[in-house]
Design an enzyme around this catalytic site. Structure first.
Site, PDB file in Angstrom:
ATOM      1  CB  CYS A  26      -0.849  -0.404   1.223  1.00 60.28           C
ATOM      2  SG  CYS A  26      -0.391   0.137   2.687  1.00 60.28           S
ATOM      3  CG  HIS A  57      14.681 -14.565  15.097  1.00 54.65           C
ATOM      4  ND1 HIS A  57      15.129 -13.839  15.708  1.00 54.65           N
ATOM      5  CD2 HIS A  57      15.872 -15.487  14.105  1.00 54.65           C
ATOM      6  CE1 HIS A  57      16.639 -14.041  15.538  1.00 54.65           C
ATOM      7  NE2 HIS A  57      16.933 -14.615  14.829  1.00 54.65           N
ATOM      8  N   GLY A 114      -1.003   0.590   6.916  1.00 56.32           N
ATOM      9  CA  GLY A 114      -2.201   0.167   6.640  1.00 56.32           C
ATOM     10  C   GLY A 114      -2.792  -1.405   6.270  1.00 56.32           C
ATOM     11  NE  ARG A 161      17.052 -18.903  20.002  1.00 53.47           N
ATOM     12  CZ  ARG A 161      18.096 -18.510  19.531  1.00 53.47           C
ATOM     13  NH1 ARG A 161      18.709 -17.383  20.398  1.00 53.47           N
ATOM     14  NH2 ARG A 161      19.177 -17.892  19.250  1.00 53.47           N
TER      15      ARG A 161
HETATM   16  C1  RB5 Z   1      -4.220   5.283   0.245  1.00 56.20           C
HETATM   17  O1  RB5 Z   1      -3.779   6.237  -0.208  1.00 56.20           O
HETATM   18  C2  RB5 Z   1      -3.225   5.066   1.719  1.00 56.20           C
HETATM   19  O2  RB5 Z   1      -3.512   4.845   2.844  1.00 56.20           O
HETATM   20  C3  RB5 Z   1      -2.710   3.702   1.587  1.00 56.20           C
HETATM   21  O3  RB5 Z   1      -2.297   2.846   0.594  1.00 56.20           O
HETATM   22  C4  RB5 Z   1      -1.650   3.378   3.101  1.00 56.20           C
HETATM   23  O4  RB5 Z   1      -0.611   3.850   3.151  1.00 56.20           O
HETATM   24  C5  RB5 Z   1      -2.212   3.261   4.508  1.00 56.20           C
HETATM   25  O5  RB5 Z   1      -1.100   2.259   4.959  1.00 56.20           O
END
Ligand code: RB5
Length: 149
Positions: free
Chosen positions: A66, A99, A71, A134
């Site tokens: 992204c 790990h 996100g 571990r």
């Molecule tokens: C999209 O504009 C953006 O918010 C998304 O790709 C990302 O960066 C979110 O974490």
């Protein structure tokens, strides 16, 4: 190794580049979208696709891209069995697998360039989980966390 990849609009160009480059290097890669550049698409949809694909065993490792990677990472980790992380350094991309058995690499296309992205993907794909007590003990604690109400 079966590799799946997906992105929202923030990662669309980088995803096209990574797919082309992986194919040129004889990897088979499953593209889970987005198929077109769509500024209105939402990263959780693509994180879910990647995470379900990996957790169900349809692919061995997943990559989701992204804008920042953040996100996509947050969303992917909502799926039980997903172990996703943003890695913008090669140490973490390798050690996260060795790990922590990281199975999804999240990249931020607005943060890194294509050459670093390639090195991160190589580090992630070439790494193997180290099957030591571990590390398994810590993963088991994560499994317990996932199952807590
Ligand atoms: C999209 O504009 C953006 O918010 C998304 O790709 C990302 O960066 C979110 O974490």
């Amino acid at each position: 190794m079966k590799i799946s990849i997906a992105c929202d609009h923030g990662g669309y160009e980088l995803k096209l580049f990574i797919i082309k480059w992986l194919k040129e290097n004889n990897h088979s890669i499953i593209d889970l979208g987005n198929e077109v550049y769509n500024i209105n698409d939402d990263y959780p949809d693509f994180s879910e696709k990647i995470a379900r694909h990996v957790v169900s065993g349809n692919s061995d490792k997943g990559i989701v891209i992204c804008g920042s990677g953040v996100g996509a990472c947050i969303a992917a980790n909502k799926i039980k069995g997903a172990r996703a992380s943003v890695c913008h350094d090669t140490y973490s991309a390798r050690q996260g697998v060795e790990h922590d058995n990281m199975n999804i690499l999240c990249l931020g296309a607005r943060i890194i360039g294509v050459e670093l992205a390639k090195e991160l993907v190589v580090a992630f794909l070439n790494a193997t989980f180290i099957n030591e007590f571990r590390y398994n003990k810590r993963l088991e604690k994560i499994n317990i966390l996932e199952n807590k109400k």
